[in-house]
Design a protein around this motif. Sequence first.
Motif, PDB file in Angstrom:
ATOM      1  N   LYS A 206     -39.704   6.969 -48.290  1.00 39.50           N
ATOM      2  CA  LYS A 206     -38.162   6.785 -48.261  1.00 39.50           C
ATOM      3  C   LYS A 206     -37.552   7.252 -49.671  1.00 39.50           C
ATOM      4  O   LYS A 206     -36.414   7.889 -49.465  1.00 39.50           O
ATOM      5  N   VAL A 207     -38.233   6.816 -50.643  1.00 40.25           N
ATOM      6  CA  VAL A 207     -37.759   7.141 -51.969  1.00 40.25           C
ATOM      7  C   VAL A 207     -37.699   8.492 -52.225  1.00 40.25           C
ATOM      8  O   VAL A 207     -36.934   9.011 -52.921  1.00 40.25           O
ATOM      9  N   LYS A 208     -38.988   9.206 -51.981  1.00 43.17           N
ATOM     10  CA  LYS A 208     -39.168  10.494 -52.303  1.00 43.17           C
ATOM     11  C   LYS A 208     -38.065  11.285 -51.425  1.00 43.17           C
ATOM     12  O   LYS A 208     -37.710  12.340 -51.968  1.00 43.17           O
ATOM     13  N   ILE A 209     -38.091  10.872 -50.217  1.00 45.52           N
ATOM     14  CA  ILE A 209     -36.844  11.767 -49.579  1.00 45.52           C
ATOM     15  C   ILE A 209     -35.310  11.630 -50.300  1.00 45.52           C
ATOM     16  O   ILE A 209     -34.806  12.517 -50.309  1.00 45.52           O
ATOM     17  N   LEU A 210     -35.104  10.397 -50.758  1.00 41.98           N
ATOM     18  CA  LEU A 210     -33.965  10.125 -51.376  1.00 41.98           C
ATOM     19  C   LEU A 210     -33.794  11.079 -52.752  1.00 41.98           C
ATOM     20  O   LEU A 210     -32.863  11.761 -52.676  1.00 41.98           O
ATOM     21  N   CYS A 211     -35.003  11.158 -53.451  1.00 44.45           N
ATOM     22  CA  CYS A 211     -34.903  11.885 -54.291  1.00 44.45           C
ATOM     23  C   CYS A 211     -35.010  13.354 -54.227  1.00 44.45           C
ATOM     24  O   CYS A 211     -34.430  14.273 -54.973  1.00 44.45           O
ATOM     25  N   LYS A 212     -35.516  13.806 -53.071  1.00 43.61           N
ATOM     26  CA  LYS A 212     -35.165  15.401 -52.770  1.00 43.61           C
ATOM     27  C   LYS A 212     -33.928  15.627 -52.702  1.00 43.61           C
ATOM     28  O   LYS A 212     -33.633  16.852 -53.075  1.00 43.61           O
ATOM     29  N   TYR A 213     -33.051  14.762 -52.165  1.00 45.35           N
ATOM     30  CA  TYR A 213     -31.554  14.988 -51.889  1.00 45.35           C
ATOM     31  C   TYR A 213     -30.843  14.893 -53.287  1.00 45.35           C
ATOM     32  O   TYR A 213     -29.852  15.404 -53.455  1.00 45.35           O
ATOM     33  N   HIS A 214     -31.293  13.626 -54.074  1.00 45.94           N
ATOM     34  CA  HIS A 214     -30.695  13.327 -54.930  1.00 45.94           C
ATOM     35  C   HIS A 214     -31.199  13.408 -56.530  1.00 45.94           C
ATOM     36  O   HIS A 214     -30.630  12.818 -57.581  1.00 45.94           O
ATOM     37  N   GLY A 215     -32.418  13.880 -56.551  1.00 45.92           N
ATOM     38  CA  GLY A 215     -32.982  13.821 -57.961  1.00 45.92           C
ATOM     39  C   GLY A 215     -33.543  12.439 -58.305  1.00 45.92           C
ATOM     40  O   GLY A 215     -33.427  11.657 -57.475  1.00 45.92           O
ATOM     41  N   MET A 216     -33.877  12.479 -59.734  1.00 48.59           N
ATOM     42  CA  MET A 216     -34.219  11.257 -60.214  1.00 48.59           C
ATOM     43  C   MET A 216     -32.912  10.229 -60.350  1.00 48.59           C
ATOM     44  O   MET A 216     -32.937   9.034 -60.299  1.00 48.59           O
TER      45      MET A 216
ATOM     46  N   GLY B 295     -32.920   6.126 -59.697  1.00 44.69           N
ATOM     47  CA  GLY B 295     -32.216   5.096 -60.636  1.00 44.69           C
ATOM     48  C   GLY B 295     -30.859   4.429 -59.868  1.00 44.69           C
ATOM     49  O   GLY B 295     -30.948   3.283 -59.978  1.00 44.69           O
ATOM     50  N   SER B 296     -30.210   5.163 -59.086  1.00 45.63           N
ATOM     51  CA  SER B 296     -29.095   4.630 -58.443  1.00 45.63           C
ATOM     52  C   SER B 296     -29.614   3.714 -57.441  1.00 45.63           C
ATOM     53  O   SER B 296     -28.779   2.703 -57.245  1.00 45.63           O
TER      54      SER B 296
ATOM     55  N   LYS C 136     -20.229   8.542 -60.860  1.00 45.47           N
ATOM     56  CA  LYS C 136     -19.951   9.400 -59.772  1.00 45.47           C
ATOM     57  C   LYS C 136     -18.572   9.112 -59.235  1.00 45.47           C
ATOM     58  O   LYS C 136     -18.255   8.182 -59.365  1.00 45.47           O
ATOM     59  N   SER C 137     -18.071  10.016 -58.338  1.00 44.43           N
ATOM     60  CA  SER C 137     -17.004   9.804 -57.574  1.00 44.43           C
ATOM     61  C   SER C 137     -17.113   8.854 -56.398  1.00 44.43           C
ATOM     62  O   SER C 137     -18.384   8.597 -55.867  1.00 44.43           O
ATOM     63  N   PRO C 138     -16.082   7.932 -56.112  1.00 40.66           N
ATOM     64  CA  PRO C 138     -16.290   7.202 -54.837  1.00 40.66           C
ATOM     65  C   PRO C 138     -17.020   7.872 -53.843  1.00 40.66           C
ATOM     66  O   PRO C 138     -17.769   7.364 -53.148  1.00 40.66           O
ATOM     67  N   ALA C 139     -16.572   8.962 -53.425  1.00 40.22           N
ATOM     68  CA  ALA C 139     -16.827   9.649 -52.435  1.00 40.22           C
ATOM     69  C   ALA C 139     -18.456   9.938 -52.338  1.00 40.22           C
ATOM     70  O   ALA C 139     -19.265   9.908 -51.465  1.00 40.22           O
TER      71      ALA C 139
ATOM     72  N   GLN D 151     -21.283   8.508 -50.012  1.00 38.85           N
ATOM     73  CA  GLN D 151     -22.545   9.432 -49.724  1.00 38.85           C
ATOM     74  C   GLN D 151     -23.960   8.934 -49.885  1.00 38.85           C
ATOM     75  O   GLN D 151     -24.553   8.967 -49.117  1.00 38.85           O
ATOM     76  N   PHE D 152     -24.031   8.522 -51.245  1.00 35.68           N
ATOM     77  CA  PHE D 152     -25.240   7.882 -51.585  1.00 35.68           C
ATOM     78  C   PHE D 152     -25.619   6.869 -50.848  1.00 35.68           C
ATOM     79  O   PHE D 152     -26.821   6.603 -50.436  1.00 35.68           O
ATOM     80  N   ILE D 153     -24.975   5.885 -50.700  1.00 32.68           N
ATOM     81  CA  ILE D 153     -25.181   4.717 -49.678  1.00 32.68           C
ATOM     82  C   ILE D 153     -25.253   5.035 -48.434  1.00 32.68           C
ATOM     83  O   ILE D 153     -26.360   4.397 -47.643  1.00 32.68           O
TER      84      ILE D 153
END
Length: 156
Positions: free
Chosen positions: A19-29, A33-34, A66-69, A73-75
């Motif tokens: 799950k973390v790897k997929i998150l990092c695929k879209y958002h990088g490192m 951290g986030s 980051k911006s609130p938007a 999106q990250f959440i």
Amino acid sequence: MPKDSYYIKLDTNAYEDPKVKILCKYHGMFGFGSYLFLALKLRQEENCQLKYEDFTFEALSVDMGKSPAEVKQFIDDCVRFKLFKMNGTCFYSDRVSRDKTHLDNRREELSRAGKISAEKRYGKHTLLQGEGNIARMIELYEQKAGRTLTPNDLEV
């Protein structure tokens, strides 16, 4: 560690979680951290939940840079990748909640064990509340040891 310090358990191989790897695929490192940052924020809350609302996104955006938007999106992505869950108006992490409960229970066990140990060493007087409690414990210790404590005895 002070009683009101907050921490989360972090597996040394947390990055290997798919799950973390997929998150990092879209958002990088930044994503990793986030995710950890949000887990820490959740842990600081009494019920380990944060409101899923514009005010929260705005406040988190200050710390996350980051911006609130983008924060929203990250959440949303963390929920989509099953790192967080939604509860009507809040988002949370089962893992953070479970670890907090485990820690709170462990602290309570250790506190009870400490009180029982103190009672065995110094008698039931140690469980009394008040300013004279420490003085009474020293007095009981001195009686048991058969000597008066010196300042050197109290150094840690």
